[in-house]
Design a protein around this motif. Structure first.
Motif, short mmCIF file in Angstrom:
data_model
loop_
_atom_site.label_atom_id
_atom_site.label_comp_id
_atom_site.label_asym_id
_atom_site.label_seq_id
_atom_site.Cartn_x
_atom_site.Cartn_y
_atom_site.Cartn_z
N SER A 186 0.83 -1.20 0.00
CA SER A 186 0.00 0.00 0.00
C SER A 186 0.87 1.25 0.00
O SER A 186 0.55 2.25 -0.67
N TYR A 190 0.08 3.48 -3.35
CA TYR A 190 -0.57 4.80 -3.21
C TYR A 190 0.43 5.93 -3.38
O TYR A 190 0.06 7.03 -3.82
N LEU A 193 0.59 6.13 -7.15
CA LEU A 193 -0.67 6.65 -7.69
C LEU A 193 -0.78 8.16 -7.49
O LEU A 193 -1.16 8.90 -8.41
N LYS A 208 -8.41 7.79 -9.79
CA LYS A 208 -7.74 7.01 -8.76
C LYS A 208 -8.63 5.89 -8.24
O LYS A 208 -8.17 4.76 -8.02
N ASP A 212 -7.78 1.93 -8.57
CA ASP A 212 -7.69 1.14 -7.34
C ASP A 212 -8.65 -0.05 -7.39
O ASP A 212 -8.25 -1.17 -7.04
N GLN A 213 -9.87 0.16 -7.82
CA GLN A 213 -10.87 -0.89 -7.73
C GLN A 213 -10.88 -1.84 -8.92
O GLN A 213 -11.25 -3.01 -8.76
N TRP A 216 -6.01 -2.55 -9.16
CA TRP A 216 -5.28 -2.95 -7.97
C TRP A 216 -6.06 -3.95 -7.11
O TRP A 216 -5.47 -4.85 -6.51
N ASN A 217 -7.36 -3.82 -7.07
CA ASN A 217 -8.18 -4.69 -6.22
C ASN A 217 -8.00 -6.18 -6.56
O ASN A 217 -7.77 -7.00 -5.66
N TRP A 258 -15.44 0.24 -0.91
CA TRP A 258 -14.28 1.08 -1.16
C TRP A 258 -14.45 2.21 -2.17
O TRP A 258 -13.70 3.20 -2.08
N HIS A 262 -12.77 5.38 -0.82
CA HIS A 262 -11.59 5.90 -1.51
C HIS A 262 -11.84 7.27 -2.13
O HIS A 262 -10.89 8.05 -2.33
N ARG A 274 -2.73 7.67 4.21
CA ARG A 274 -3.69 6.81 3.53
C ARG A 274 -3.78 5.42 4.15
O ARG A 274 -4.88 4.87 4.31
#
Length: 300
Positions: A186, A190, A193, A208, A212-213, A216-217, A258, A262, A274
């Motif tokens: 993380s 982040y 990012l 972002k 992320d979702q 990265w998820n 999230w 987020h 974060r």
């Protein structure tokens, strides 16, 4: 009798003349500020050159301080007060209310001897956390995730599932994943990012959240189930089966929590905070991760 009268009048006239000169100087100076400031007020260079000429002395004495000095740059009235007979008054120059008295060698030495006040340092747990985070960001973020995953698994086992005796090894697996994988990755993800998309406008936040979702998820899910499968002793085949069975559940479950979390994160939370913010939210999400990670492939 007439001689005595002439002496008294002469003495009184001397004092009256001095006071009259003072009042006349102030009337002229006040008139210059009120009526024609642009015409009567000299320039900065002119004031500097004329300052010695604007100084009058009341009584005898040398220029080193033997007489009572009246200066156009501001002065204390105690000397004039002594001349007039009572406690004196404080003169404030036109347009200069609250102006500090002129610096003298004695006053300058006194100010130099006074220690400067140092800004107060913040104290408390939050200040200590921020200081440690600045000094060792990777370690502190790992420990933050360690605490978050530990609390999440304890809540899942003791208050949600209640299906059997408490399993400390399961807590250890989740906590070690938080420390070794979640906190460190993380920190890296982040940080990158925010480096590539530094803004906080709506389009930047939306970008972002999407990255992320959607990207990265799933990567996080594969790391999570692989780590748990290895330390459970499931082997390669068992770990792959676990990923196939539970990855979609983990990803879609993340989408219920999230995106909004987020959006707040990327809009308002500083980059270095974060992981802490995520772990505060993730305490409850970790309950969900703990439950699905403890299921056997055939139970999913």
């Amino acid at each position: 009798g007439s001689d005595v009268t002439r002496v008294d009048l002469a003495a009184g006239g001397s004092v009256a003349m001095r006071v009259g000169l003072v009042l006349a100087w102030y009337v002229a100076r006040g008139w210059s500020f009120v009526v024609a400031p642009s015409l009567c007020r000299p320039s900065a260079a002119g004031r500097a050159a004329a300052r010695p000429a604007m100084t009058m002395r009341l009584g005898g004495g040398s220029s080193s301080g033997g007489g009572d000095r009246l200066s156009g740059s501001g002065w204390s009235s105690t000397r004039l007060g002594r001349l007039l007979g009572k406690g004196g008054f404080v003169w404030k120059p036109p347009g200069g209310a609250g102006r500090k008295p002129p610096r003298t060698p004695r006053r300058a030495a006194a100010e130099a001897s006074e220690p400067e006040e140092e800004p107060e340092e913040e104290t408390g747990m939050w200040a200590a956390y921020e200081a440690a985070l600045e000094k060792n960001p990777l370690l502190i973020k790992g420990l933050t995730s360690f605490v978050g995953f530990t609390i999440g698994d304890l809540l899942a086992q003791l208050f949600i599932e209640k299906s059997g005796p408490y399993d400390p090894l399961r807590t250890l697996r989740l906590a070690s994943f938080g420390f070794l994988v979640h906190g460190t990755t993380s920190h890296w993800f982040y940080g990158k990012l925010d480096g590539y998309i530094p803004g906080k406008a709506a389009k930047d936040v939306a970008s972002k959240v999407f990255i992320d979702q959607v990207l990265w998820n799933p990567i996080f899910g594969v790391m999570f189930f692989s780590y748990i499968g290895i330390f459970e002793g499931s082997g390669v085949k068992g770990t792959i089966a676990k990923i196939k069975n539970d990855l979609i559940t983990q990803v879609t479950g993340s989408w219920t929590v999230w995106p909004l979390a987020h959006a707040i994160n990327f809009k308002f939370i500083p980059t270095e905070q974060r992981v802490l913010y995520i772990n505060v939210i993730q305490v409850f999400y970790n309950c969900f991760l703990s439950i699905i990670s403890s299921k056997k492939p055939e139970e999913a």
